[in-house]
Design a protein around this motif. Structure first.
Motif, mmCIF file in Angstrom:
data_model
loop_
_atom_site.group_PDB
_atom_site.id
_atom_site.type_symbol
_atom_site.label_atom_id
_atom_site.label_comp_id
_atom_site.label_asym_id
_atom_site.label_seq_id
_atom_site.Cartn_x
_atom_site.Cartn_y
_atom_site.Cartn_z
ATOM 1 N N TYR A 83 45.815 31.426 42.979
ATOM 2 C CA TYR A 83 44.658 30.774 42.346
ATOM 3 C C TYR A 83 44.929 30.305 40.920
ATOM 4 O O TYR A 83 43.999 29.947 40.181
ATOM 5 C CB TYR A 83 43.426 31.696 42.388
ATOM 6 N N ARG B 260 38.055 25.791 45.208
ATOM 7 C CA ARG B 260 38.088 26.811 46.265
ATOM 8 C C ARG B 260 38.467 26.240 47.628
ATOM 9 O O ARG B 260 39.144 26.907 48.402
ATOM 10 C CB ARG B 260 36.720 27.508 46.417
ATOM 11 N N ARG B 261 37.959 25.055 47.933
ATOM 12 C CA ARG B 261 38.022 24.624 49.325
ATOM 13 C C ARG B 261 38.700 23.286 49.595
ATOM 14 O O ARG B 261 38.930 22.962 50.755
ATOM 15 C CB ARG B 261 36.598 24.591 49.904
ATOM 16 N N GLY C 68 43.675 35.602 44.342
ATOM 17 C CA GLY C 68 44.986 35.009 44.624
ATOM 18 C C GLY C 68 46.075 36.051 44.810
ATOM 19 O O GLY C 68 45.959 36.939 45.643
ATOM 20 N N ASN D 37 42.392 32.448 52.448
ATOM 21 C CA ASN D 37 42.982 31.108 52.443
ATOM 22 C C ASN D 37 44.307 31.016 53.185
ATOM 23 O O ASN D 37 44.638 29.943 53.703
ATOM 24 C CB ASN D 37 43.115 30.601 50.999
HETATM 25 C C1 3PG Z 1 40.451 35.136 46.243
HETATM 26 O O1 3PG Z 1 41.680 34.964 46.182
HETATM 27 O O2 3PG Z 1 39.703 35.084 45.259
HETATM 28 C C2 3PG Z 1 39.792 35.430 47.582
HETATM 29 O O3 3PG Z 1 40.562 36.266 48.309
HETATM 30 C C3 3PG Z 1 39.514 34.162 48.344
HETATM 31 O O4 3PG Z 1 38.687 33.478 47.555
HETATM 32 P P1 3PG Z 1 37.857 32.164 47.929
HETATM 33 O O5 3PG Z 1 36.975 32.485 49.089
HETATM 34 O O6 3PG Z 1 37.080 31.914 46.657
HETATM 35 O O7 3PG Z 1 38.867 31.086 48.187
#
Ligand code: 3PG
Length: 248
Positions: A90, A114-115, A22, A184
């Motif tokens: 995050y 995550r998504r 994040g 993201n």
């Molecule tokens: C993070 O912030 O952990 C990564 O840059 C993106 O993470 P993710 O693919 O788990 O969303």
């Protein structure tokens, strides 16, 4: 017709450790630095050049743009550092290992964090040392603009104004634009550009350090997009990103 190149930063130390990152300001690994240079090489070989670059205020994206521009002999280019291109915040997950978190809460829950489009992770407490309130790079922002967690919808809400008031006008004025940002914040931008639904955005992953070319029409609507470089390696990298949130 316009072209814009979007690029996620190269591998960071917390990508390597598989930690939720994040707004944590971690640096690139040596592999990440090499990916930035390789991206510059691919762009040069494909005949690209740029008039302006956009990045976040996080060093993994900044060092990536440095490496790419250095390789292209474009270090003199204006670089706009915009906090609105930062990674999605995050929340309380920042610093935790993704696979360990999946082992604790389940793969499904981690996929949602995550998504999913509109489910944020738990927020950081206001007095948590991990908040960005005292960070001088955000001194010009109101406290309410500094997130303590975000879902993708929240990220879209800050990335879109950056697109509308800064990046899109540069493209319309004929400038060739390179953007170095984050998994993201780029998903947010691409969701808007391609009109991807809230459901389908769950399936979009972005690999580290690979130039993604968008060809746009006169209204800045995408005509087509493609990654430069070895497609098999890109497919493998996409699968690897998708499975980072699974318990081992
Ligand atoms: C993070 O912030 O952990 C990564 O840059 C993106 O993470 P993710 O693919 O788990 O969303």
């Amino acid at each position: 017709m316009y072209k814009i190149v979007l690029m996620r930063h190269g591998e960071s130390t917390w990508n390597l450790d598989n930690r939720f990152t994040g707004w944590t300001d971690v640096d690139l690994t040596p592999k990440g630095v090499a990916e930035a240079t390789q991206a510059g090489k691919l762009l040069k070989e494909a005949g690209f050049s740029f008039d302006v670059a956009y990045t976040s205020v996080l060093k993994r994206a900044i060092r990536t743009i440095w490496g790419t521009l250095d390789e292209m002999d474009l270090m003199w280019l204006p670089v706009v550092h915009d906090w609105r291109l930062n990674e999605r915040h995050y929340g309380a997950l920042q610093g935790l290992n993704k696979a360990e978190t999946a082992a604790k809460y389940g793969d499904e829950q981690v996929l949602v964090w995550r998504r999913s489009y509109d489910t944020p992770p738990n927020p950081l407490a206001e007095d948590d040392d991990r908040t960005s309130y005292k960070d001088p790079r955000y001194a010009g922002l109101d406290r309410a603009q500094i997130p303590v967690t975000e879902c993708l919808k929240d990220t879209v809400a800050r990335v879109m104004p950056a697109w509308e008031d800064s990046i899109a006008p540069a493209i319309r004025s004929g400038k060739r634009v390179l953007v170095s940002a984050h998994g993201n914040s780029l998903r947010a931008l691409i969701k808007m550009l391609d009109g991807i639904s809230d459901e389908d955005i769950v399936n979009l992953n972005i690999p580290n350090g690979q130039p993604l070319v968008y060809e746009l029409d006169a209204d800045l609507k995408p005509i087509k997009h493609y990654y430069l470089g070895d497609q098999a390696a890109i497919d493998a990298a996409l699968k690897a990103v998708a499975s980072q949130g699974k318990a081992k």
